[in-house]
Design a protein around this motif. Structure first.
Motif, PDB file in Angstrom:
ATOM      1  N   ASN A   1       0.817  -1.229   0.000  1.00 22.12           N
ATOM      2  CA  ASN A   1       0.000   0.000   0.000  1.00 22.12           C
ATOM      3  C   ASN A   1       0.848   1.274   0.000  1.00 22.12           C
ATOM      4  OD1 ASN A   1      -2.566  -1.345   0.059  1.00 22.12           O
ATOM      5  ND2 ASN A   1      -2.225  -1.774   2.235  1.00 22.12           N
ATOM      6  N   TRP A   2       1.901   1.286  -0.818  1.00 26.58           N
ATOM      7  CA  TRP A   2       2.706   2.489  -0.961  1.00 26.58           C
ATOM      8  C   TRP A   2       1.907   3.526  -1.753  1.00 26.58           C
ATOM      9  CZ3 TRP A   2       7.981   0.032  -2.777  1.00 26.58           C
ATOM     10  CH2 TRP A   2       8.568  -0.636  -1.682  1.00 26.58           C
ATOM     11  N   GLU A   3       1.703   4.690  -1.184  1.00 25.52           N
ATOM     12  CA  GLU A   3       0.907   5.720  -1.834  1.00 25.52           C
ATOM     13  C   GLU A   3       1.752   6.812  -2.485  1.00 25.52           C
ATOM     14  OE1 GLU A   3      -2.260   5.609  -2.419  1.00 25.52           O
ATOM     15  OE2 GLU A   3      -2.464   3.703  -1.354  1.00 25.52           O
ATOM     16  N   GLN A   4       3.012   6.888  -2.103  1.00 25.59           N
ATOM     17  CA  GLN A   4       3.891   7.917  -2.678  1.00 25.59           C
ATOM     18  C   GLN A   4       5.286   7.325  -2.816  1.00 25.59           C
ATOM     19  OE1 GLN A   4       4.768  11.541  -0.381  1.00 25.59           O
ATOM     20  NE2 GLN A   4       4.110  12.757  -2.131  1.00 25.59           N
ATOM     21  N   VAL A   5       5.685   7.036  -4.062  1.00 27.01           N
ATOM     22  CA  VAL A   5       6.931   6.335  -4.329  1.00 27.01           C
ATOM     23  C   VAL A   5       7.715   7.059  -5.412  1.00 27.01           C
ATOM     24  CG1 VAL A   5       7.979   4.092  -4.814  1.00 27.01           C
ATOM     25  CG2 VAL A   5       5.621   4.196  -3.956  1.00 27.01           C
ATOM     26  N   LEU A   6       8.956   7.386  -5.113  1.00 25.93           N
ATOM     27  CA  LEU A   6       9.864   7.966  -6.102  1.00 25.93           C
ATOM     28  C   LEU A   6      10.754   6.845  -6.628  1.00 25.93           C
ATOM     29  CD1 LEU A   6      11.144  10.379  -7.578  1.00 25.93           C
ATOM     30  CD2 LEU A   6      12.573  10.745  -5.548  1.00 25.93           C
ATOM     31  N   VAL A   7      10.723   6.614  -7.936  1.00 23.57           N
ATOM     32  CA  VAL A   7      11.452   5.508  -8.547  1.00 23.57           C
ATOM     33  C   VAL A   7      12.510   6.063  -9.500  1.00 23.57           C
ATOM     34  CG1 VAL A   7      11.273   3.447  -9.989  1.00 23.57           C
ATOM     35  CG2 VAL A   7       9.430   4.005  -8.384  1.00 23.57           C
ATOM     36  N   PHE A   8      13.731   5.550  -9.394  1.00 27.29           N
ATOM     37  CA  PHE A   8      14.822   6.013 -10.248  1.00 27.29           C
ATOM     38  C   PHE A   8      15.210   4.984 -11.301  1.00 27.29           C
ATOM     39  CE2 PHE A   8      15.559   8.923  -6.686  1.00 27.29           C
ATOM     40  CZ  PHE A   8      15.732  10.103  -7.384  1.00 27.29           C
ATOM     41  N   THR A   9      15.335   5.477 -12.541  1.00 24.51           N
ATOM     42  CA  THR A   9      15.870   4.675 -13.640  1.00 24.51           C
ATOM     43  C   THR A   9      17.138   5.353 -14.151  1.00 24.51           C
ATOM     44  OG1 THR A   9      14.612   5.887 -15.314  1.00 24.51           O
ATOM     45  CG2 THR A   9      13.548   3.940 -14.325  1.00 24.51           C
TER      46      THR A   9
ATOM     47  N   ASP B   1      25.726   8.738  -6.664  1.00 26.72           N
ATOM     48  CA  ASP B   1      24.337   9.054  -7.001  1.00 26.72           C
ATOM     49  C   ASP B   1      23.353   8.237  -6.172  1.00 26.72           C
ATOM     50  OD1 ASP B   1      25.041  10.976  -8.806  1.00 26.72           O
ATOM     51  OD2 ASP B   1      24.830   9.712 -10.577  1.00 26.72           O
ATOM     52  N   TYR B   2      23.796   7.088  -5.675  1.00 30.99           N
ATOM     53  CA  TYR B   2      22.927   6.307  -4.792  1.00 30.99           C
ATOM     54  C   TYR B   2      22.606   7.113  -3.531  1.00 30.99           C
ATOM     55  CZ  TYR B   2      21.494   2.677  -1.459  1.00 30.99           C
ATOM     56  OH  TYR B   2      20.812   1.955  -0.503  1.00 30.99           O
ATOM     57  N   VAL B   3      23.609   7.758  -2.978  1.00 35.10           N
ATOM     58  CA  VAL B   3      23.422   8.572  -1.771  1.00 35.10           C
ATOM     59  C   VAL B   3      22.437   9.699  -2.039  1.00 35.10           C
ATOM     60  CG1 VAL B   3      24.569  10.017  -0.048  1.00 35.10           C
ATOM     61  CG2 VAL B   3      25.743   8.009  -0.971  1.00 35.10           C
ATOM     62  N   HIS B   4      22.589  10.364  -3.194  1.00 32.19           N
ATOM     63  CA  HIS B   4      21.699  11.478  -3.509  1.00 32.19           C
ATOM     64  C   HIS B   4      20.272  10.991  -3.771  1.00 32.19           C
ATOM     65  CE1 HIS B   4      25.286  13.762  -3.521  1.00 32.19           C
ATOM     66  NE2 HIS B   4      25.728  13.303  -4.658  1.00 32.19           N
ATOM     67  N   ARG B   5      20.160   9.856  -4.444  1.00 33.45           N
ATOM     68  CA  ARG B   5      18.822   9.316  -4.734  1.00 33.45           C
ATOM     69  C   ARG B   5      18.054   9.007  -3.448  1.00 33.45           C
ATOM     70  NH1 ARG B   5      19.172   4.640  -9.371  1.00 33.45           N
ATOM     71  NH2 ARG B   5      19.813   5.885 -11.175  1.00 33.45           N
ATOM     72  N   ILE B   6      18.647   8.197  -2.594  1.00 34.71           N
ATOM     73  CA  ILE B   6      17.903   7.768  -1.405  1.00 34.71           C
ATOM     74  C   ILE B   6      17.758   8.915  -0.409  1.00 34.71           C
ATOM     75  CG2 ILE B   6      18.745   5.422  -1.747  1.00 34.71           C
ATOM     76  CD1 ILE B   6      20.333   5.747   0.873  1.00 34.71           C
ATOM     77  N   GLY B   7      18.568   9.971  -0.597  1.00 36.96           N
ATOM     78  CA  GLY B   7      18.445  11.148   0.264  1.00 36.96           C
ATOM     79  C   GLY B   7      17.170  11.939   0.034  1.00 36.96           C
ATOM     80  N   ARG B   8      16.385  11.545  -0.963  1.00 37.13           N
ATOM     81  CA  ARG B   8      15.081  12.191  -1.179  1.00 37.13           C
ATOM     82  C   ARG B   8      14.091  11.764  -0.102  1.00 37.13           C
ATOM     83  NH1 ARG B   8      16.514  16.220  -2.756  1.00 37.13           N
ATOM     84  NH2 ARG B   8      18.572  15.366  -2.303  1.00 37.13           N
TER      85      ARG B   8
END
Length: 428
Positions: free
Chosen positions: A243-251, A327-334
């Motif tokens: 039931n994730w309602e707000q998900v930021l996904v990176f490609t 970039d992994y650090v910056h991505r998950i830092g959102r």
């Protein structure tokens, strides 16, 4: 310690209180008094620590100390950012904290018409928030006057270097007065950043509030091993069953972001893509709908990684691991921002094992591996070289020379060769 002890004026304290903030973050505690005292600053802060307010508040206070008579097209302060999204974030911060002060500000970036931006500057503004390329275009048309510039801020300077903006920055610096306060904010103190700082800053105060490349403690990190062709299926299942309602996904790529967005929509999950090929209007709308909960999933490339600022974003998913570990650090830092908890999930196929190893080496931590029986990887599938580079620009990096990655040396060479390609026209 409260904001009252930092030397901020009453209008700023009132604005801070209206935003519900009572205690400054570590970067704000250290940076605000130094900036108010007109010293140059070289600052590194973990993403999500309140860095934007850390320079916005003292900038407004600093400008309040004098009230010079300004000529046409002159500006007093300039904030350079790598992307439109980050420019918008800084501009919003300036607007919020400066709401009880008389300063005028504007954003300058590509992807929209240049004439309205020229007209706004001609009317008179105190603070400009800009991406380097478009600002250089305007300066080339003599549409802006830097002669009265008091403060220059480079935000996310490491990202600007990585995107190939160094030459634009150097050209802009030649147009500016030598006597000014310069602030350089970066997520890391890389050798390149230190070299840049040595040429721009005058006896800077160095501020570092977190270990370099450290991920936030409040972010729960997990890896799910899965075959590449089943990633979309696993992502959809996670979103629906949890039931994730707000998900930021990176490609990694723009094409991949568009494809995944379409696939999610086909499974009944509302999704939108945001990347360098999207118009400014489309990017702004997609981000606004995501923040408001109208869109469940926002699929982004790394071009957007540092410009998405959502206080309580609960989930970030690495649909594909980045080729560059930082970039992994910056991505998950959102996620996990402003003291909130967050979850970062990485879907890792056999091609990406080397990339995962590089990430764990960088953050000096082994990420928790959670096995999902229904998605057990096929042991007969062999790793293939990862062809595409970062999703921020045209095309990708050179072919990877080893399984899922290459050596640090060759990786850096690929990054250097492709910096200019990683700049979309809209982010100039």
């Amino acid at each position: 310690m409260s904001f009252n002890t930092l030397g901020l004026s009453e209008p700023l304290l009132k604005a801070v209180k209206e935003q519900g903030y009572t205690e400054p973050t570590p970067i704000q505690k250290q940076a605000i008094p130094v900036i108010i005292n007109k010293k140059d600053v070289l600052a590194a802060a973990q993403t999500g620590t309140g860095k934007t307010a850390g320079f916005t508040l003292p900038l407004l206070q600093r400008l309040d100390q004098t009230r010079p008579q300004m000529k046409k097209q002159q500006i007093r302060a300039l904030v350079l950012t790598p992307t439109r999204e980050l420019a918008a974030q800084v501009a919003e911060s300036v607007k919020l904290y400066g709401k009880h002060m008389p300063y005028r500000s504007t954003m300058i970036f590509g992807g929209v018409g240049i004439n309205p931006q020229l007209a706004t500057i001609r009317k008179g503004v105190d603070i400009v928030i800009a991406t380097p390329g478009r600002l250089l275009d305007i300066a080339g048309q003599k549409g802006i006057d830097f002669s009265a510039l008091e403060v220059l801020i480079l935000d996310e300077a490491d990202r600007m270097l990585d995107m190939g903006f160094i030459h634009d920055i150097k050209k802009l610096m030649k147009m500016m007065p030598q006597k000014k306060q310069t602030l350089l904010f970066s997520a890391t103190f890389s050798p390149e950043i230190k070299k840049l700082a040595s040429g721009l800053l005058n006896k800077p105060e160095t501020i570092e509030v977190a270990r370099q490349n450290k991920t936030a403690d409040q972010i729960s990190q997990v890896v799910h091993y899965v075959d590449k062709h089943r990633k979309r299926e696993l992502l959809s299942q996670l979103i629906k069953t949890k039931n994730w309602e707000q998900v930021l996904v990176f490609t990694r790529t723009k094409h991949g972001a568009n494809k995944l967005t379409k696939q999610l929509e086909e499974t009944g999950i509302t999704a939108a893509a945001i990347h360098g090929n999207k118009s400014q209007g489309a990017r702004t709308k997609a981000l606004a709908n995501f923040k408001e909960g109208k869109t469940r999933v926002l699929v982004a490339t790394d071009i957007a990684a540092r410009g998405i600022d959502i206080d309580q974003l609960p989930h970030v998913v690495n649909f594909e691991l980045p080729n560059v570990p930082e970039d992994y650090v910056h991505r998950i830092g959102r996620t996990g921002r402003a003291g909130q908890s967050g979850e970062a999930v990485s879907l890792v196929c056999v091609d990406e094992h080397k990339l995962l190893f590089d990430i764990e080496k960088l953050i000096k931590n082994e990420i928790n591996k959670v096995h999902i029986a229904a998605f057990t990887p096929d042991p007969n599938i062999k790793a293939e070289p990862i062809q595409n580079g970062r999703g921020g620009g045209r095309g990708g990096n050179a072919k990877r020379q080893s399984q899922g990655g290459n050596s640090n040396g060759s990786r850096n060479n690929s990054r250097n060769r492709n910096r200019n390609r990683n700049r979309s026209a809209g982010d100039r």
